[in-house]
Write a protein that holds these residues in place. Structure first.
Motif, mmCIF file in Angstrom:
data_model
loop_
_atom_site.group_PDB
_atom_site.id
_atom_site.type_symbol
_atom_site.label_atom_id
_atom_site.label_comp_id
_atom_site.label_asym_id
_atom_site.label_seq_id
_atom_site.Cartn_x
_atom_site.Cartn_y
_atom_site.Cartn_z
ATOM 1 N N THR A 236 0.617 -1.359 0.370
ATOM 2 C CA THR A 236 -0.006 0.002 -0.555
ATOM 3 C C THR A 236 0.740 1.292 -0.013
ATOM 4 O O THR A 236 1.175 2.169 -0.757
ATOM 5 C CB THR A 236 -1.146 0.219 1.206
ATOM 6 N N LEU A 237 1.590 1.121 1.400
ATOM 7 C CA LEU A 237 2.757 2.615 0.500
ATOM 8 C C LEU A 237 4.005 2.794 -0.680
ATOM 9 O O LEU A 237 3.147 4.363 -0.925
ATOM 10 C CB LEU A 237 3.702 2.493 2.246
ATOM 11 N N VAL A 238 4.267 1.372 -0.835
ATOM 12 C CA VAL A 238 4.746 1.740 -2.830
ATOM 13 C C VAL A 238 3.965 2.220 -3.788
ATOM 14 O O VAL A 238 3.795 2.781 -4.848
ATOM 15 C CB VAL A 238 5.087 0.645 -3.027
ATOM 16 N N THR A 239 2.199 1.695 -3.389
ATOM 17 C CA THR A 239 1.406 1.961 -4.140
ATOM 18 C C THR A 239 0.941 3.892 -4.551
ATOM 19 O O THR A 239 0.998 4.592 -5.190
ATOM 20 C CB THR A 239 -0.286 1.459 -4.135
ATOM 21 N N GLN A 240 1.017 4.318 -2.968
ATOM 22 C CA GLN A 240 0.615 6.051 -2.750
ATOM 23 C C GLN A 240 2.210 6.182 -2.826
ATOM 24 O O GLN A 240 1.542 7.490 -3.291
ATOM 25 C CB GLN A 240 0.527 6.090 -1.033
ATOM 26 N N LEU A 241 3.201 5.803 -2.517
ATOM 27 C CA LEU A 241 4.264 6.981 -3.186
ATOM 28 C C LEU A 241 4.294 7.610 -4.864
ATOM 29 O O LEU A 241 4.695 7.770 -4.794
ATOM 30 C CB LEU A 241 5.560 6.406 -2.597
ATOM 31 N N LEU A 242 3.488 6.085 -5.537
ATOM 32 C CA LEU A 242 4.153 6.484 -6.796
ATOM 33 C C LEU A 242 2.689 6.698 -7.757
ATOM 34 O O LEU A 242 2.500 6.830 -8.718
ATOM 35 C CB LEU A 242 4.381 4.515 -7.783
ATOM 36 N N ALA A 243 2.307 6.751 -6.994
ATOM 37 C CA ALA A 243 0.607 6.818 -7.918
ATOM 38 C C ALA A 243 0.770 8.228 -8.394
ATOM 39 O O ALA A 243 -0.749 8.344 -9.032
ATOM 40 C CB ALA A 243 -0.816 7.044 -6.692
#
Length: 454
Positions: A236-243
């Motif tokens: 989830t964190l990576v998805t949010q960072l790259l969103a």
């Protein structure tokens, strides 16, 4: 008072990391790896003893992709990306200049920033993992990653500062010697590019924005996380960072257009020597050639062998022959810089100008003998003992473990690389080192630079 408490807690928690990660190194390090629908590759080491996480995002946008006339573009792009973010009216977000951005990170007790090396442009996030704090840190990092302002006034100021630093560096003999050495070893390859006043003058913020837009995309990201997160939380964190970077995650989005293939570093065909006059108390001596790439199967043999030759400090053969036996130099060393291309092999020392020729000849003789004969059994065992005994110190902090796992990610190394490291070192034989050094080094075809005292 709240900010001070956060900073103090952060410092206390950080002080515990060394012991915990030494224990982790001894017990084995489990690395989880998966690929997101966007194409981003994720590597995670879970460590729940401390409520902290370190994150690194790597992209193929290092200085090896600088245009020939714009050396330094990747470096200044990474640096300037952290000096302001654009306004986003759709989200109700005002622009942040460098001061406001710095204050925002200070209020969170967290940090985020970028830098570029030869091969990659990297961004690192550090934060405590308390849910409300981490959520805000990730939100700010995602915004900074996707919407850098590249402010023109800041670039004008930074360019002037960098040019002044270059002019000052050009008065140092070590800078001039290293520049001549790099140019001779690498030729026209980007590894040998030198950031100059002229190359900085050719760089505009529009060039930074273009490089950033083409390179910093989710499908090109390798993301490493070390800290108190589950796999689901990390994903989830990576998805949010790259969103904010690109289009919605689809199967098509996972396939990026291929970046241009760059030529390899050309091997040297003959020896060359430069004698550069410079009024200095010490002569700077450099000897070397292109070495090998990081994915070379000889990596461990070269690692152990170079520790014996000149990488082991006072216990190395070069130090024994040049310093201890003859007193020609306080320090003499050798090292390799393997990357996506063949980084340089370098022997370096400083000595009195009247001793430069003798010190150079002794270094050449030591190298030639080592390549021809390899190490002794005593040297090999001592090197193994030192390397294996000190291995835990390579992993005794969040930052060091992050660096090592990011290295695994970037170079596509096996996930058990760290667990198998000591065994790989222990398995190296004298014959392995001799054969590897003979494959990689040609003592009769090396670059020599001697600067100073003439």
């Amino acid at each position: 008072m709240i900010t001070l408490k956060k900073i103090t807690l952060h410092a206390v928690l950080t002080s515990l990391v060394s012991l915990l990660y030494v224990q982790a190194a001894m017990a084995g390090i489990a690395i989880e790896h998966w690929t997101q629908p966007s194409g981003a590759q994720v590597y995670l080491v879970q460590s729940h003893a401390i409520p902290m996480v370190d994150v690194q995002l790597d992209f193929d946008a290092g200085s090896r992709r600088d245009p020939a006339g714009q050396a330094g573009l990747a470096s200044v792009t990474a640096s300037l990306s952290g000096m302001g973010v654009l306004a986003n009216p759709a989200r109700g977000e005002a622009a942040l200049d460098e001061n406001a951005l710095g204050e925002a990170w200070a209020d969170l007790g967290a940090s985020f920033g970028g830098h570029a090396g030869n091969d990659r442009m990297s961004f690192t996030l550090r934060s405590l993992t308390y849910p409300d704090l981490l959520a805000r840190a990730v939100q700010l990092a995602a915004r900074q990653l996707a919407e850098p302002a590249f402010p023109q006034n800041v670039w004008q100021r930074e360019r002037e500062t960098m040019i002044a630093a270059i002019k000052e560096a050009n008065t140092r003999p070590a800078t001039l010697a290293q520049r001549a050495f790099d140019q001779a070893v690498y030729g026209s390859h980007p590894y040998g590019y030198d950031t100059t006043e002229a190359s900085l003058q050719r760089i505009e913020t529009s060039h930074m924005a273009l490089l950033y837009r083409q390179s910093i995309q989710p499908c090109r990201a390798k993301v490493t996380l070390v800290g108190a997160l589950t796999r689901a939380q990390a994903d989830t964190l990576v998805t949010q960072l790259l969103a904010r970077l690109a289009a919605p995650e689809t199967a098509a989005a996972a396939s990026c257009p291929a970046l241009p293939v760059l030529a390899e570093v050309a091997p040297l065909t003959q020896a060359s020597e430069q004698r550069i006059a410079f009024d200095s108390a010490q002569a700077h001596v450099l000897l070397g050639q292109p070495g090998y790439k990081r994915n070379d199967p000889d990596f461990f043999a070269m690692l152990v062998g170079n520790y014996i030759l000149g990488g082991g400090g006072f216990v190395s053969r070069l130090t024994h022959e040049v310093r201890e036996k003859r007193g020609l130099s306080y320090s003499v060393y050798s090292y390799f810089e393997p990357g996506l291309h063949a980084g340089a092999f370098t022997i370096g020392l400083q000595t009195r100008p009247d001793q430069a020729d003798q010190a150079l000849q002794v270094s050449r003789d030591v190298l030639a003998r080592f390549v021809a004969e390899g190490p002794t059994e005593t040297e090999l065992q001592a090197a193994k003992d030192n390397l294996i005994g000190g291995f835990a110190l390579r992993l005794d902090s969040n930052r060091k473990l992050l660096d090592n796992v990011a290295n695994i990610a970037w170079n596509n190394l096996p996930l058990d690389y760290l667990d198998a490291w000591a065994q790989r070192v222990q398995s190296i034989t004298r014959a392995d080192i001799k054969a590897a050094f003979q494959r990689k080094l040609q003592p009769g075809k090396m670059v020599t630079v001697v600067l100073g005292g003439q």
